[in-house]
Design an enzyme around this catalytic site. Structure first.
Site, PDB file in Angstrom:
ATOM      1  N   ARG A 128       0.815  -1.231   0.000  1.00 18.13           N
ATOM      2  CA  ARG A 128       0.000   0.000   0.000  1.00 18.13           C
ATOM      3  C   ARG A 128       0.846   1.278   0.000  1.00 18.13           C
ATOM      4  NH1 ARG A 128      -3.105  -3.066   3.844  1.00 18.13           N
ATOM      5  NH2 ARG A 128      -4.753  -4.152   2.724  1.00 18.13           N
ATOM      6  N   LYS A 150       2.731  11.288 -11.478  1.00 13.48           N
ATOM      7  CA  LYS A 150       1.849  10.427 -12.279  1.00 13.48           C
ATOM      8  C   LYS A 150       2.579   9.114 -12.531  1.00 13.48           C
ATOM      9  CE  LYS A 150      -1.186  13.516 -14.849  1.00 13.48           C
ATOM     10  NZ  LYS A 150      -1.524  14.044 -16.199  1.00 13.48           N
ATOM     11  N   GLU A 192       8.722  17.551 -25.204  1.00 11.83           N
ATOM     12  CA  GLU A 192       8.135  17.942 -23.918  1.00 11.83           C
ATOM     13  C   GLU A 192       8.729  19.265 -23.426  1.00 11.83           C
ATOM     14  OE1 GLU A 192       5.513  16.371 -22.862  1.00 11.83           O
ATOM     15  OE2 GLU A 192       5.717  14.187 -23.072  1.00 11.83           O
ATOM     16  N   LYS A 234       6.655  22.973 -14.570  1.00 10.33           N
ATOM     17  CA  LYS A 234       5.833  21.828 -14.143  1.00 10.33           C
ATOM     18  C   LYS A 234       5.560  21.899 -12.638  1.00 10.33           C
ATOM     19  CE  LYS A 234       4.759  17.052 -14.625  1.00 10.33           C
ATOM     20  NZ  LYS A 234       4.919  15.782 -15.303  1.00 10.33           N
ATOM     21  N   GLU A 244      -4.871  16.862 -11.132  1.00  8.22           N
ATOM     22  CA  GLU A 244      -5.461  17.219 -12.422  1.00  8.22           C
ATOM     23  C   GLU A 244      -6.979  17.386 -12.351  1.00  8.22           C
ATOM     24  OE1 GLU A 244      -3.453  15.505 -15.847  1.00  8.22           O
ATOM     25  OE2 GLU A 244      -5.333  15.598 -16.944  1.00  8.22           O
ATOM     26  N   ARG A 248      -3.787  21.272 -14.370  1.00  9.11           N
ATOM     27  CA  ARG A 248      -2.712  20.344 -14.763  1.00  9.11           C
ATOM     28  C   ARG A 248      -2.923  19.754 -16.157  1.00  9.11           C
ATOM     29  NH1 ARG A 248       0.538  15.772 -11.210  1.00  9.11           N
ATOM     30  NH2 ARG A 248       1.772  15.015 -12.974  1.00  9.11           N
ATOM     31  N   ASN A 252      -0.888  18.322 -20.865  1.00  4.18           N
ATOM     32  CA  ASN A 252      -1.181  17.307 -21.886  1.00  4.18           C
ATOM     33  C   ASN A 252      -1.324  17.909 -23.271  1.00  4.18           C
ATOM     34  OD1 ASN A 252      -1.194  14.825 -20.483  1.00  4.18           O
ATOM     35  ND2 ASN A 252      -3.050  15.488 -19.443  1.00  4.18           N
ATOM     36  N   HIS A 255      -1.054  15.796 -26.362  1.00  2.00           N
ATOM     37  CA  HIS A 255      -1.101  14.394 -25.946  1.00  2.00           C
ATOM     38  C   HIS A 255      -2.367  13.673 -26.393  1.00  2.00           C
ATOM     39  CE1 HIS A 255       2.295  15.704 -23.612  1.00  2.00           C
ATOM     40  NE2 HIS A 255       2.438  14.533 -23.011  1.00  2.00           N
ATOM     41  N   HIS A 259      -1.427  10.439 -28.004  1.00  2.00           N
ATOM     42  CA  HIS A 259      -1.746   9.115 -27.457  1.00  2.00           C
ATOM     43  C   HIS A 259      -2.488   8.268 -28.489  1.00  2.00           C
ATOM     44  CE1 HIS A 259      -1.442  10.356 -22.912  1.00  2.00           C
ATOM     45  NE2 HIS A 259      -0.273  10.239 -23.489  1.00  2.00           N
ATOM     46  N   HIS A 272       7.055   8.157 -27.618  1.00  2.00           N
ATOM     47  CA  HIS A 272       6.047   9.021 -26.992  1.00  2.00           C
ATOM     48  C   HIS A 272       6.279  10.491 -27.380  1.00  2.00           C
ATOM     49  CE1 HIS A 272       3.295  10.619 -24.011  1.00  2.00           C
ATOM     50  NE2 HIS A 272       4.263  11.375 -23.521  1.00  2.00           N
TER      51      HIS A 272
HETATM   52  P1  NAD Z   1      11.814   5.342 -22.349  1.00  2.00           P
HETATM   53  O1  NAD Z   1      11.687   5.196 -20.902  1.00  2.00           O
HETATM   54  O2  NAD Z   1      11.339   4.230 -23.210  1.00  2.00           O
HETATM   55  O3  NAD Z   1      13.345   5.637 -22.672  1.00  2.00           O
HETATM   56  C1  NAD Z   1      13.726   5.819 -24.012  1.00  2.00           C
HETATM   57  C2  NAD Z   1      14.866   4.869 -24.437  1.00  2.00           C
HETATM   58  O4  NAD Z   1      16.104   5.387 -23.963  1.00  2.00           O
HETATM   59  C3  NAD Z   1      14.763   3.478 -23.878  1.00  2.00           C
HETATM   60  O5  NAD Z   1      15.234   2.563 -24.833  1.00  2.00           O
HETATM   61  C4  NAD Z   1      15.709   3.524 -22.681  1.00  2.00           C
HETATM   62  O6  NAD Z   1      16.194   2.260 -22.315  1.00  2.00           O
HETATM   63  C5  NAD Z   1      16.800   4.391 -23.222  1.00  2.00           C
HETATM   64  N1  NAD Z   1      17.590   5.122 -22.258  1.00  2.00           N
HETATM   65  C6  NAD Z   1      17.182   5.692 -21.112  1.00  2.00           C
HETATM   66  N2  NAD Z   1      18.158   6.429 -20.584  1.00  2.00           N
HETATM   67  C7  NAD Z   1      19.229   6.297 -21.406  1.00  2.00           C
HETATM   68  C8  NAD Z   1      20.533   6.822 -21.396  1.00  2.00           C
HETATM   69  N3  NAD Z   1      20.923   7.710 -20.477  1.00  2.00           N
HETATM   70  N4  NAD Z   1      21.383   6.470 -22.373  1.00  2.00           N
HETATM   71  C9  NAD Z   1      20.970   5.620 -23.358  1.00  2.00           C
HETATM   72  N5  NAD Z   1      19.738   5.109 -23.437  1.00  2.00           N
HETATM   73  C10 NAD Z   1      18.875   5.455 -22.473  1.00  2.00           C
HETATM   74  O7  NAD Z   1      11.072   6.651 -22.891  1.00  2.00           O
HETATM   75  P2  NAD Z   1      10.948   8.136 -22.317  1.00  2.00           P
HETATM   76  O8  NAD Z   1      10.830   8.983 -23.515  1.00  2.00           O
HETATM   77  O9  NAD Z   1      11.974   8.428 -21.308  1.00  2.00           O
HETATM   78  O10 NAD Z   1       9.551   8.094 -21.554  1.00  2.00           O
HETATM   79  C11 NAD Z   1       8.357   7.841 -22.249  1.00  2.00           C
HETATM   80  C12 NAD Z   1       7.358   7.311 -21.257  1.00  2.00           C
HETATM   81  O11 NAD Z   1       7.100   8.303 -20.264  1.00  2.00           O
HETATM   82  C13 NAD Z   1       6.022   6.973 -21.872  1.00  2.00           C
HETATM   83  O12 NAD Z   1       5.579   5.754 -21.384  1.00  2.00           O
HETATM   84  C14 NAD Z   1       5.112   8.092 -21.390  1.00  2.00           C
HETATM   85  O13 NAD Z   1       3.772   7.703 -21.270  1.00  2.00           O
HETATM   86  C15 NAD Z   1       5.710   8.412 -20.066  1.00  2.00           C
HETATM   87  N6  NAD Z   1       5.429   9.771 -19.592  1.00  2.00           N
HETATM   88  C16 NAD Z   1       4.980   9.913 -18.332  1.00  2.00           C
HETATM   89  C17 NAD Z   1       4.747  11.179 -17.826  1.00  2.00           C
HETATM   90  C18 NAD Z   1       4.328  11.346 -16.395  1.00  2.00           C
HETATM   91  O14 NAD Z   1       3.974  12.457 -16.007  1.00  2.00           O
HETATM   92  N7  NAD Z   1       4.397  10.317 -15.590  1.00  2.00           N
HETATM   93  C19 NAD Z   1       4.985  12.305 -18.617  1.00  2.00           C
HETATM   94  C20 NAD Z   1       5.466  12.126 -19.910  1.00  2.00           C
HETATM   95  C21 NAD Z   1       5.692  10.840 -20.388  1.00  2.00           C
HETATM   96  N1  GLY Z   2       2.880  14.842 -18.271  1.00  2.00           N
HETATM   97  C1  GLY Z   2       1.644  15.419 -17.871  1.00  2.00           C
HETATM   98  C2  GLY Z   2       1.501  15.550 -16.407  1.00  2.00           C
HETATM   99  O1  GLY Z   2       2.377  15.227 -15.651  1.00  2.00           O
HETATM  100  O2  GLY Z   2       0.469  15.972 -15.961  1.00  2.00           O
END
Ligand code: NAD
Ligand code: GLY
Length: 367
Positions: A128, A150, A192, A234, A244, A248, A252, A255, A259, A272
């Site tokens: 939890r 998130k 972003e 942010k 949100e 907030r 997006n 997005h 998405h 993404h």
């Molecule tokens: P990712 O986590 O897939 O990383 C991208 C690639 O880079 C992967 O292959 C990873 O292994 C590689 N990588 C990571 N760090 C590295 C480094 N330093 N050197 C070499 N390779 C490296 O993608 P991302 O773009 O980081 O994140 C996308 C994800 O984030 C999506 O799932 C999206 O939905 C999510 N997201 C979440 C929020 C939130 O607020 N929680 C906001 C935006 C995006």
């Molecule tokens: N990436 C959108 C949020 O964190 O709300």
């Protein structure tokens, strides 16, 4: 080892009452004891990472954490958006349970947004809730996903549909890790970064335009400013609307269309950030149709998105398929799709739009 650090680390605070925390931003932070000071006390830590990031940074993080925790475990997940699912999430729980981790165990998310979102969701639900620390290693994760709490996994019918709001205890952005990031991933992160200009800060948009080449060349000072300013914006938004209920949603921007591209093509086909970049072009065109920004602004931001190395034309999924996918977006209400639109540079709002106008935008924005 990292290069000698030229600038002192910077801090951005997320003000959320007793859930407040700091984002530390700087070079060489993985190896700095101060990065890990004063975290919640625990006997054990579990580092969640993936097969790409582990060979690059896991041993350094383990070495730093071994001085603070009696036991430092790790779990190395397969790499890719297509693994942001129940089966992979369960591997984190398997690791926690098989090592006998108690409810004080601190999780460390070492990687990009996929690792961060999954480790955060595991932390929110294991016993939890256990503390977790974000250690983002992609630009996208440093400027967005590691901040604000998130956490989620994908469902085949919709992206990030299963998750929780759960804040980390700290975010540690070591800018040196961006040196090993593939160019395509750097561009995805820039989507972003660019996002924050139209929704909140026209002066930052000017700065990104003036510094896009420096960012693409990974100049340390440019990256440091981009990460810090993005996190400040942010932090300001999340501080006002953590869960949100209103404001907030502007984060997006791009997005809703993005998405739909990700889900429509199959997760992992487009990154993404690529989908968000193209989605912002679509959202800008919709904004113009709804009486917001003018054509010159749409053109200007579209050109910047292209200069960042991002696609500006979407896949031809068909307008009806886009609409179907966008109806499962989390902002949709009673089946009505709601879009983040730009009313004027630096000011965004969330609005419904007539389907016909959305179809027109899709017709001119896909091929
Ligand atoms: P990712 O986590 O897939 O990383 C991208 C690639 O880079 C992967 O292959 C990873 O292994 C590689 N990588 C990571 N760090 C590295 C480094 N330093 N050197 C070499 N390779 C490296 O993608 P991302 O773009 O980081 O994140 C996308 C994800 O984030 C999506 O799932 C999206 O939905 C999510 N997201 C979440 C929020 C939130 O607020 N929680 C906001 C935006 C995006
Ligand atoms: N990436 C959108 C949020 O964190 O709300």
């Amino acid at each position: 080892m990292s290069a000698p650090r030229s600038e002192p680390p910077q801090q951005v605070r997320i003000a959320l009452g007793d859930r407040s925390y700091h984002i530390r931003i700087g070079a060489g932070l993985l190896d700095e004891a101060a990065s890990w000071d004063a975290l919640p006390p625990a006997a054990a830590a579990l580092v969640v990472t993936n097969t790409t990031v582990a060979p690059l940074y896991l041993e350094r993080l383990r070495a730093a954490l071994t001085t603070r925790y009696r036991a430092v475990f790790d779990v190395v997940l397969p790499d890719g958006e297509e693994y942001k699912d129940w089966a992979t999430l369960n591997r984190i729980f398997d690791a926690l349970l098989s090592h006998g981790c108690d409810r004080k165990t601190v999780l460390f998310a070492l990687g990009g947004g996929v690792v961060g979102d999954m480790a955060g969701f595991a932390a929110a639900s294991y016993m939890r809730g256990v503390p977790f620390v974000q250690v983002p290693t992609t630009l996208l994760a440093q400027v967005d996903s590691s901040v604000g709490g998130k956490t989620a996994i994908n469902h085949p019918l919709g992206k990030n549909m299963i998750g929780a709001f759960y804040q980390p205890a700290r975010v540690v952005c070591d800018l040196d890790t961006l040196r090993t990031l593939p160019a395509r991933e750097l561009s995805a992160g820039l989507a972003e970064v660019i996002k924050y200009g139209p929704i909140a800060d026209p002066a930052f948009l000017d700065w990104i335009e003036a510094n896009i080449d420096a960012l693409l060349a990974r100049e340390p000072q440019a990256l440091a400013h981009a990460v810090k300013r993005s996190c400040e914006i942010k932090a300001e938004v999340v501080g006002q609307d953590e869960r949100e209920s209103g404001l907030r949603a502007i984060l997006n921007f791009g997005h809703t269309f993005g998405h739909a591209i990700e889900a429509g093509l199959g997760y992992g086909e487009w990154l993404h950030g690529e989908a968000v970049g193209c989605g912002m072009v679509m959202a800008l065109r919709l904004s113009q149709r709804l009486g917001g920004v003018d054509a010159a602004f749409v053109q200007r931001v579209t050109a910047l998105i292209a200069r960042a190395g991002l696609p500006t034309v979407g896949p031809a999924l068909g307008a009806e398929r886009y609409l179907e996918l966008m109806r499962v977006d989390k902002k949709a209400e009673a089946g009505e799709i709601r879009f983040v639109v730009i009313e004027r540079p630096g000011q965004a709002a969330v609005r419904a739009a007539p389907d016909d106008q959305v179809r027109e935008v899709l017709a001119e924005s896909t091929r």
